[in-house]
Design a protein around this motif. Sequence first.
Motif, PDB file in Angstrom:
ATOM      1  N   TRP A 149      73.301  83.630  12.311  1.00  0.00           N
ATOM      2  CA  TRP A 149      72.837  82.264  12.587  1.00  0.00           C
ATOM      3  C   TRP A 149      72.149  82.183  13.952  1.00  0.00           C
ATOM      4  CZ3 TRP A 149      75.656  78.565  15.875  1.00  0.00           C
ATOM      5  CH2 TRP A 149      75.114  77.274  15.839  1.00  0.00           C
ATOM      6  N   GLN A 150      72.580  83.022  14.883  1.00  0.00           N
ATOM      7  CA  GLN A 150      71.977  83.037  16.211  1.00  0.00           C
ATOM      8  C   GLN A 150      70.643  83.800  16.254  1.00  0.00           C
ATOM      9  OE1 GLN A 150      73.187  81.813  19.571  1.00  0.00           O
ATOM     10  NE2 GLN A 150      73.868  80.425  17.954  1.00  0.00           N
ATOM     11  N   GLY A 151      70.309  84.519  15.174  1.00  0.00           N
ATOM     12  CA  GLY A 151      69.059  85.256  15.153  1.00  0.00           C
ATOM     13  C   GLY A 151      69.181  86.689  15.599  1.00  0.00           C
ATOM     14  N   HIS A 152      70.400  87.244  15.589  1.00  0.00           N
ATOM     15  CA  HIS A 152      70.616  88.604  16.065  1.00  0.00           C
ATOM     16  C   HIS A 152      70.376  89.657  14.991  1.00  0.00           C
ATOM     17  CE1 HIS A 152      73.618  86.686  19.147  1.00  0.00           C
ATOM     18  NE2 HIS A 152      72.362  86.527  19.484  1.00  0.00           N
ATOM     19  N   ASP A 153      70.078  89.249  13.756  1.00  0.00           N
ATOM     20  CA  ASP A 153      69.883  90.206  12.665  1.00  0.00           C
ATOM     21  C   ASP A 153      68.444  90.136  12.166  1.00  0.00           C
ATOM     22  OD1 ASP A 153      69.870  91.402   9.957  1.00  0.00           O
ATOM     23  OD2 ASP A 153      72.031  91.573  10.298  1.00  0.00           O
ATOM     24  N   CYS A 187      76.068  96.553   0.229  1.00  0.00           N
ATOM     25  CA  CYS A 187      75.886  96.903  -1.176  1.00  0.00           C
ATOM     26  C   CYS A 187      74.979  98.124  -1.241  1.00  0.00           C
ATOM     27  CB  CYS A 187      75.269  95.738  -1.943  1.00  0.00           C
ATOM     28  SG  CYS A 187      76.419  94.367  -2.195  1.00  0.00           S
ATOM     29  N   ALA A 188      75.539  99.238  -1.684  1.00  0.00           N
ATOM     30  CA  ALA A 188      74.824 100.508  -1.713  1.00  0.00           C
ATOM     31  C   ALA A 188      73.908 100.592  -2.929  1.00  0.00           C
ATOM     32  CB  ALA A 188      75.826 101.656  -1.729  1.00  0.00           C
ATOM     33  N   GLY A 211      74.066  87.565   2.530  1.00  0.00           N
ATOM     34  CA  GLY A 211      74.188  86.817   3.778  1.00  0.00           C
ATOM     35  C   GLY A 211      73.326  87.349   4.895  1.00  0.00           C
ATOM     36  N   PHE A 212      72.613  88.466   4.636  1.00  0.00           N
ATOM     37  CA  PHE A 212      71.716  89.040   5.639  1.00  0.00           C
ATOM     38  C   PHE A 212      70.377  89.398   5.001  1.00  0.00           C
ATOM     39  CE2 PHE A 212      76.029  89.740   7.153  1.00  0.00           C
ATOM     40  CZ  PHE A 212      75.942  89.132   8.398  1.00  0.00           C
ATOM     41  N   GLY A 261      76.980  84.271   4.691  1.00  0.00           N
ATOM     42  CA  GLY A 261      78.207  84.579   3.953  1.00  0.00           C
ATOM     43  C   GLY A 261      78.153  85.939   3.303  1.00  0.00           C
ATOM     44  N   HIS A 262      79.132  86.812   3.646  1.00  0.00           N
ATOM     45  CA  HIS A 262      79.061  88.189   3.151  1.00  0.00           C
ATOM     46  C   HIS A 262      80.403  88.764   2.727  1.00  0.00           C
ATOM     47  CE1 HIS A 262      80.031  88.402   7.435  1.00  0.00           C
ATOM     48  NE2 HIS A 262      80.585  89.586   7.194  1.00  0.00           N
ATOM     49  N   GLU A 263      81.520  88.099   2.958  1.00  0.00           N
ATOM     50  CA  GLU A 263      82.797  88.621   2.454  1.00  0.00           C
ATOM     51  C   GLU A 263      83.334  87.625   1.452  1.00  0.00           C
ATOM     52  OE1 GLU A 263      85.345  89.398   5.789  1.00  0.00           O
ATOM     53  OE2 GLU A 263      85.445  87.308   6.394  1.00  0.00           O
ATOM     54  N   LEU A 264      83.488  88.068   0.211  1.00  0.00           N
ATOM     55  CA  LEU A 264      83.702  87.122  -0.875  1.00  0.00           C
ATOM     56  C   LEU A 264      84.529  87.721  -1.994  1.00  0.00           C
ATOM     57  CD1 LEU A 264      81.313  87.477  -3.608  1.00  0.00           C
ATOM     58  CD2 LEU A 264      80.268  88.079  -1.420  1.00  0.00           C
TER      59      LEU A 264
END
Length: 347
Positions: free
Chosen positions: A45-49, A88-89, A111-112, A59-62
Amino acid sequence: MRAVVFERYGERAEVREVADPKPAEHGVVVRVEATGLCRSDWHGWQGHDPDITLPHVPGHELAGVVEAVGTRVTGHRPGDRVTVPFVCACGTCPSCAAGDGQVCERQTQPGFTHWGSFAQYVALDHADVNLVAVPDGMSFATAASLGCRFATAFRAVVQQGRVAAGEWVAVHGCGGVGLSAVMIAAASGARVVAVDVSPRALELARRFGAAECVDASRVTDTAAAVRELTGRGVHLSLDALGSPATCVASVNGLRRRGRHIQVGLLPSPDGTTPVPMARVIGLELEILGSHGMAAHTYPPMLELVRAGVLRPDLLVTSTIGLAEVPAALAAMGTTPGAGVTVIEPWS
């Protein structure tokens, strides 16, 4: 479906109606029953990715239930209870062929790299490689906590860190990853020193097995405090927070031939982090990264959870709905975390 969306980095997200996802030929759509709120989501959300394209759903752990499957999926069907690693490989690149799906060369990350699980449905790629069955007796909230923080901590402590009974282990930062690492290291027979600025986080660390705690808000040199508590320093140290200060303290708290595992992300304006390399050389220290955990390596961890040796369910300290996510996401930048917050998108 309803989802949490942000249009600009660092500006408040909002809950809105968006189009339902469709499965890729090799993928599935999962009805999200629970998803964790992680500091990595805050970094995104901060723009670090650099992989994120706006507008975006984090959201990535589900964990949830398979809703629809692609035409090339053979191992899963609607109704299956599943979770998934945050990486996810692809299943076919040289890294995947070597069993290292957590560093897949063509990885996708909900989420990314694409919209994630802060929503009622999420699309997941290469389902036959990445989906992990959730045992019938396991809650979705517990299963969701495995996909990033707990699995990441398990690989960092057990596989990368090579923890051994009787060793001293330091954990810097006792949020979701750090508390998971404390629990896993203690269950492995190690003596754990937990380091954090939050009394609540340290209280939880003691509850989950920490033998000693260092309140980083009350000491000027946390590495010296760790060395004093353990005699000669720790055998294994993890930076579970991700900051220049915690990274350096983790390295400086090691004894000779100790092992530092960098787990927390280290965003910086120029992409660099100072590390005391003279100490690394002089004491023959190991510096290792740890990035999630491949789906095929989940069974030993799941067996320890089934047997009650590991209790990731105890790490869940709050449950919220989608409407509360924008404020909770923003607060992660200023409020120290303690435990795991789980989102239930249908509540």
